[in-house]
Structures are given as C-alpha cells and as structure tokens.
Design a protein around this motif. Structure first.
Motif, PDB file in Angstrom:
ATOM      1  N   PHE A  16       0.866  -1.212   0.233  1.00 36.86           N
ATOM      2  CA  PHE A  16       0.023  -0.073   0.092  1.00 36.86           C
ATOM      3  C   PHE A  16       0.873   1.227   0.051  1.00 36.86           C
ATOM      4  CE2 PHE A  16      -1.271   3.383   2.968  1.00 36.86           C
ATOM      5  CZ  PHE A  16      -2.510   4.179   2.152  1.00 36.86           C
ATOM      6  N   ALA A  17       1.699   1.223   0.791  1.00 40.15           N
ATOM      7  CA  ALA A  17       2.659   2.344   0.879  1.00 40.15           C
ATOM      8  C   ALA A  17       3.521   2.595  -0.367  1.00 40.15           C
ATOM      9  CB  ALA A  17       3.786   2.352   2.409  1.00 40.15           C
ATOM     10  N   THR A  18       4.103   1.710  -1.011  1.00 41.79           N
ATOM     11  CA  THR A  18       4.479   1.647  -2.431  1.00 41.79           C
ATOM     12  C   THR A  18       3.361   2.466  -3.309  1.00 41.79           C
ATOM     13  OG1 THR A  18       6.278  -0.277  -1.797  1.00 41.79           O
ATOM     14  CG2 THR A  18       5.827   0.545  -4.076  1.00 41.79           C
ATOM     15  N   LEU A  19       2.498   1.863  -3.562  1.00 40.93           N
ATOM     16  CA  LEU A  19       1.324   2.262  -4.347  1.00 40.93           C
ATOM     17  C   LEU A  19       1.168   3.798  -4.121  1.00 40.93           C
ATOM     18  CD1 LEU A  19      -0.687   2.251  -6.449  1.00 40.93           C
ATOM     19  CD2 LEU A  19      -2.093   1.170  -5.065  1.00 40.93           C
ATOM     20  N   ILE A  44       1.986  -6.133  -4.917  1.00 43.99           N
ATOM     21  CA  ILE A  44       2.176  -6.393  -3.499  1.00 43.99           C
ATOM     22  C   ILE A  44       0.887  -6.511  -2.775  1.00 43.99           C
ATOM     23  CG2 ILE A  44       3.785  -5.879  -1.666  1.00 43.99           C
ATOM     24  CD1 ILE A  44       5.815  -5.195  -3.584  1.00 43.99           C
ATOM     25  N   ALA A  45       0.376  -5.466  -2.572  1.00 46.54           N
ATOM     26  CA  ALA A  45      -0.614  -5.183  -1.639  1.00 46.54           C
ATOM     27  C   ALA A  45      -1.999  -6.325  -2.174  1.00 46.54           C
ATOM     28  CB  ALA A  45      -1.234  -3.677  -1.683  1.00 46.54           C
ATOM     29  N   GLY A  46      -2.009  -6.472  -3.577  1.00 43.81           N
ATOM     30  CA  GLY A  46      -2.963  -7.345  -3.716  1.00 43.81           C
ATOM     31  C   GLY A  46      -2.751  -8.975  -3.400  1.00 43.81           C
ATOM     32  N   ALA A  67     -17.706  -9.346   3.612  1.00 45.15           N
ATOM     33  CA  ALA A  67     -18.153  -7.983   2.732  1.00 45.15           C
ATOM     34  C   ALA A  67     -17.127  -7.049   2.784  1.00 45.15           C
ATOM     35  CB  ALA A  67     -19.488  -7.589   3.792  1.00 45.15           C
ATOM     36  N   LYS A  68     -16.293  -6.782   3.628  1.00 48.16           N
ATOM     37  CA  LYS A  68     -15.087  -5.987   3.800  1.00 48.16           C
ATOM     38  C   LYS A  68     -14.000  -6.202   2.859  1.00 48.16           C
ATOM     39  CE  LYS A  68     -11.513  -4.430   6.845  1.00 48.16           C
ATOM     40  NZ  LYS A  68     -10.969  -4.222   8.219  1.00 48.16           N
ATOM     41  N   ILE A  69     -13.858  -7.672   2.644  1.00 47.36           N
ATOM     42  CA  ILE A  69     -12.702  -8.240   1.856  1.00 47.36           C
ATOM     43  C   ILE A  69     -13.147  -8.115   0.611  1.00 47.36           C
ATOM     44  CG2 ILE A  69     -11.789 -10.269   1.064  1.00 47.36           C
ATOM     45  CD1 ILE A  69     -11.726 -11.093   4.070  1.00 47.36           C
ATOM     46  N   GLY A  70     -14.524  -8.358   0.151  1.00 44.56           N
ATOM     47  CA  GLY A  70     -15.344  -8.231  -1.378  1.00 44.56           C
ATOM     48  C   GLY A  70     -15.287  -6.719  -1.467  1.00 44.56           C
ATOM     49  N   THR A  71     -15.514  -5.721  -0.872  1.00 41.60           N
ATOM     50  CA  THR A  71     -15.330  -4.560  -1.132  1.00 41.60           C
ATOM     51  C   THR A  71     -14.152  -4.126  -1.552  1.00 41.60           C
ATOM     52  OG1 THR A  71     -17.323  -3.925   0.246  1.00 41.60           O
ATOM     53  CG2 THR A  71     -15.828  -2.017  -0.491  1.00 41.60           C
ATOM     54  N   LYS A  72     -12.903  -4.442  -0.676  1.00 44.21           N
ATOM     55  CA  LYS A  72     -11.510  -3.929  -1.031  1.00 44.21           C
ATOM     56  C   LYS A  72     -11.033  -4.515  -1.881  1.00 44.21           C
ATOM     57  CE  LYS A  72      -8.616  -4.171   2.546  1.00 44.21           C
ATOM     58  NZ  LYS A  72      -7.919  -2.566   2.123  1.00 44.21           N
ATOM     59  N   LEU A  73     -11.501  -6.086  -2.432  1.00 42.61           N
ATOM     60  CA  LEU A  73     -11.044  -6.576  -3.760  1.00 42.61           C
ATOM     61  C   LEU A  73     -11.512  -5.811  -4.916  1.00 42.61           C
ATOM     62  CD1 LEU A  73      -9.523  -8.781  -5.010  1.00 42.61           C
ATOM     63  CD2 LEU A  73     -11.611 -10.186  -4.902  1.00 42.61           C
ATOM     64  N   VAL A  74     -12.906  -5.616  -4.859  1.00 45.48           N
ATOM     65  CA  VAL A  74     -13.534  -4.691  -6.063  1.00 45.48           C
ATOM     66  C   VAL A  74     -12.456  -3.363  -6.137  1.00 45.48           C
ATOM     67  CG1 VAL A  74     -15.583  -3.436  -6.765  1.00 45.48           C
ATOM     68  CG2 VAL A  74     -15.720  -5.781  -5.646  1.00 45.48           C
ATOM     69  N   ILE A  75     -12.348  -2.482  -5.087  1.00 44.30           N
ATOM     70  CA  ILE A  75     -11.829  -1.433  -5.362  1.00 44.30           C
ATOM     71  C   ILE A  75     -10.150  -1.779  -5.881  1.00 44.30           C
ATOM     72  CG2 ILE A  75     -10.578   0.544  -4.184  1.00 44.30           C
ATOM     73  CD1 ILE A  75     -13.040   0.582  -2.339  1.00 44.30           C
ATOM     74  N   LEU A  76      -9.453  -2.607  -5.467  1.00 45.95           N
ATOM     75  CA  LEU A  76      -8.365  -3.012  -5.960  1.00 45.95           C
ATOM     76  C   LEU A  76      -8.325  -3.403  -7.390  1.00 45.95           C
ATOM     77  CD1 LEU A  76      -5.150  -4.180  -4.745  1.00 45.95           C
ATOM     78  CD2 LEU A  76      -6.356  -6.384  -5.309  1.00 45.95           C
ATOM     79  N   LEU A  77      -9.356  -4.012  -7.705  1.00 46.70           N
ATOM     80  CA  LEU A  77      -9.580  -4.216  -9.383  1.00 46.70           C
ATOM     81  C   LEU A  77      -9.802  -3.155  -9.985  1.00 46.70           C
ATOM     82  CD1 LEU A  77     -11.509  -7.461  -9.106  1.00 46.70           C
ATOM     83  CD2 LEU A  77      -9.221  -7.320  -9.583  1.00 46.70           C
ATOM     84  N   ILE A  78     -10.533  -2.045  -9.515  1.00 50.35           N
ATOM     85  CA  ILE A  78     -10.612  -0.787 -10.265  1.00 50.35           C
ATOM     86  C   ILE A  78      -9.165  -0.145 -10.617  1.00 50.35           C
ATOM     87  CG2 ILE A  78     -11.912   1.319 -10.260  1.00 50.35           C
ATOM     88  CD1 ILE A  78     -14.290  -0.088  -8.894  1.00 50.35           C
ATOM     89  N   ALA A 109      -6.523   5.760  -1.144  1.00 47.01           N
ATOM     90  CA  ALA A 109      -6.806   6.221   0.237  1.00 47.01           C
ATOM     91  C   ALA A 109      -8.005   5.530   0.803  1.00 47.01           C
ATOM     92  CB  ALA A 109      -6.738   7.738  -0.038  1.00 47.01           C
ATOM     93  N   VAL A 110      -9.174   5.576  -0.024  1.00 47.59           N
ATOM     94  CA  VAL A 110     -10.435   4.867   0.279  1.00 47.59           C
ATOM     95  C   VAL A 110     -10.374   3.566   0.506  1.00 47.59           C
ATOM     96  CG1 VAL A 110     -12.666   4.030  -0.382  1.00 47.59           C
ATOM     97  CG2 VAL A 110     -11.971   6.547  -1.108  1.00 47.59           C
ATOM     98  N   ASN A 111      -9.358   2.721  -0.098  1.00 52.13           N
ATOM     99  CA  ASN A 111      -9.095   1.294   0.393  1.00 52.13           C
ATOM    100  C   ASN A 111      -8.467   1.274   1.769  1.00 52.13           C
ATOM    101  OD1 ASN A 111      -9.740  -1.246  -0.497  1.00 52.13           O
ATOM    102  ND2 ASN A 111      -7.974  -1.236  -1.793  1.00 52.13           N
ATOM    103  N   ALA A 112      -7.571   2.142   1.934  1.00 56.56           N
ATOM    104  CA  ALA A 112      -6.867   2.122   3.137  1.00 56.56           C
ATOM    105  C   ALA A 112      -7.776   2.535   4.479  1.00 56.56           C
ATOM    106  CB  ALA A 112      -5.458   3.068   3.248  1.00 56.56           C
ATOM    107  N   GLY A 113      -8.737   3.495   4.084  1.00 53.01           N
ATOM    108  CA  GLY A 113      -9.594   3.846   4.944  1.00 53.01           C
ATOM    109  C   GLY A 113     -10.632   2.746   5.197  1.00 53.01           C
ATOM    110  N   ILE A 114     -10.935   2.011   4.393  1.00 57.79           N
ATOM    111  CA  ILE A 114     -11.851   0.918   4.794  1.00 57.79           C
ATOM    112  C   ILE A 114     -11.352   0.042   5.558  1.00 57.79           C
ATOM    113  CG2 ILE A 114     -12.918  -1.158   3.643  1.00 57.79           C
ATOM    114  CD1 ILE A 114     -13.591   0.499   1.181  1.00 57.79           C
ATOM    115  N   ALA A 115     -10.004  -0.347   5.371  1.00 62.31           N
ATOM    116  CA  ALA A 115      -9.185  -1.141   6.423  1.00 62.31           C
ATOM    117  C   ALA A 115      -9.071  -0.969   7.507  1.00 62.31           C
ATOM    118  CB  ALA A 115      -7.806  -1.420   5.599  1.00 62.31           C
ATOM    119  N   ALA A 116      -8.901   0.731   7.766  1.00 61.93           N
ATOM    120  CA  ALA A 116      -8.798   0.961   8.998  1.00 61.93           C
ATOM    121  C   ALA A 116      -9.971   1.426   9.998  1.00 61.93           C
ATOM    122  CB  ALA A 116      -7.879   2.460   9.017  1.00 61.93           C
ATOM    123  N   ILE A 117     -11.182   1.600   9.319  1.00 64.59           N
ATOM    124  CA  ILE A 117     -12.364   2.164   9.777  1.00 64.59           C
ATOM    125  C   ILE A 117     -13.360   1.179  10.005  1.00 64.59           C
ATOM    126  CG2 ILE A 117     -14.250   3.742   9.567  1.00 64.59           C
ATOM    127  CD1 ILE A 117     -12.211   5.557   8.407  1.00 64.59           C
TER     128      ILE A 117
END
Length: 118
Positions: A16-19, A44-46, A67-78, A109-117
């Motif tokens: 994530f930090a690299t991206l 790497i993050a994926g 649900a969180k994992i699926g949301t983050k995966l969709v954002i990663l693919l986008i 940033a949204v993906n990181a926010g989802i992970a943290a919040i």
C-alpha cells in the motif's frame, strides 16, 4: 501462525505504501503519470491481501468480514484497471486524463480507510 500473519500484514502495508507513495510523488511533484512502481505496489498489496483473506492464523473467536474483503477487492480491481488504462495511454504517447490519475490516489486512500475504519 499469528506471527506469520503479522508478517504478511506488514508486507501488505508495504505494498500500500509503495502504491500510494509513488502516486503521491507524481501528484505533488512529478508529471502526473502512471509509473511501474505503482503497479508493483498494487501487486504486492493485492497478493498479500489475498493471503490475509484466507482463514489461517486468526486469534481464537475472530471471524473474517467477507463483505469488507469483497469491497476492498473490487476497489483493488478498479485501481488495477485505472493503472492499466493509464499505462496504455502513456505508451501511445497520450497523457493520462486527470480523472483517471486522481482516481488512483483517491481509491487507494479509500481502500486504506476501509481497512482502518470498517
């Protein structure tokens, strides 16, 4: 097993930090273009994120939020699609559209926010 899971989480955070870091360098000091380092960070993050999604090494009583994992995966693919489209445009000699470039940063940033919040 928990130690191994923490190591994979650390690798995920490095991706994530690299991206995000390579995007931020381009956004605030570069030419606003897609770099190979962004793709490396995404990969790497994926890969590490998919390893974290497997139900191994969880503390007793913990469950996986699919649900969180699926949301983050969709954002990663986008994000991956945006990086691919931007790279293809650059190879043709065109510039990366601002919406596409800023979309990479915002979605990261949204993906990181989802992970943290979440």
């Amino acid at each position: 097993m928990e130690t191994l899971r923490h190591i994979v989480l650390f690798i995920h955070l490095i991706g994530f930090a690299t991206l995000f870091g390579s995007w931020a360098v381009q956004a605030f000091g570069g030419k606003k273009q897609i770099t190979g380092l962004m793709t490396v960070g995404l990969t790497i993050a994926g890969v590490a994120g998919l390893a974290l999604a497997a139900p191994w090494g969880l503390p007793t009583g913990a469950s996986i939020n699919y649900a969180k994992i699926g949301t983050k995966l969709v954002i990663l693919l986008i994000i991956g699609a945006l990086l691919g489209i931007g790279s293809a445009r650059q190879k043709r000699g065109d510039s990366v559209p601002p919406v596409l470039f800023w979309g990479v940063g915002v979605l990261t940033a949204v993906n990181a926010g989802i992970a943290a919040i979440w």
